[in-house]
Design a protein around this motif. Structure first.
Motif: not given
Length: 120
Positions: A4-10, A16-21, A70-73, A78-82
């Motif tokens: 389940x991916x999230x965090x996109x936008x305009x 910057x944006x941060x995507x999570x999955x 990544x956070x295994x717990x 994550x994808x941090x985009x700057x």
């Protein structure tokens, strides 16, 4: 396995944006994780990957600007985009991949994608 991916936008150029999955239904720590993107009229391309032992790889166009982690717990990549650019506009997909040498099987899963739009 479901992703389940999230965090996109305009966002404006330079932002910057941060995507999570989030991965469910599997053992997250055993998977190599990746982010791919597909712009309109173009083929899907690799953006960044992080292995189960935290080795990272980036396509040249995002090096320095993007960071995969990544956070295994939390079973999350994550994808941090700057310093985003209009050419980063695409649907971003997360991927989970692992290979079983014992079973001779490849496990490959995709998320539903999240839209990132960068305005100039």
């Amino acid at each position: 396995v479901q992703l389940q991916a999230s965090g996109g936008g305009l966002v404006q150029a330079g932002g910057s944006l941060r995507l999570s999955c989030l991965l469910s239904g599997g053992i997250f720590s055993t998977y190599d994780m990746g982010w791919y993107r597909q712009a309109p009229g173009k083929q899907r391309e690799l953006v960044a990957t992080i292995s189960s032992v935290d080795t990272t790889n980036y396509t040249d166009s995002v090096k320095v600007r993007f960071t995969i982690s990544r956070d295994n717990a939390k079973k999350t990549v994550y994808l941090h985009m700057n310093s985003l650019k209009p050419e980063d506009t695409a649907v971003y997909y997360c991927n989970a991949h692992r290979e079983s040498q014992i079973l001779h099987r490849i496990y490959d899963y995709w998320g539903q994608g999240t839209q990132v739009t960068v305005s100039s």
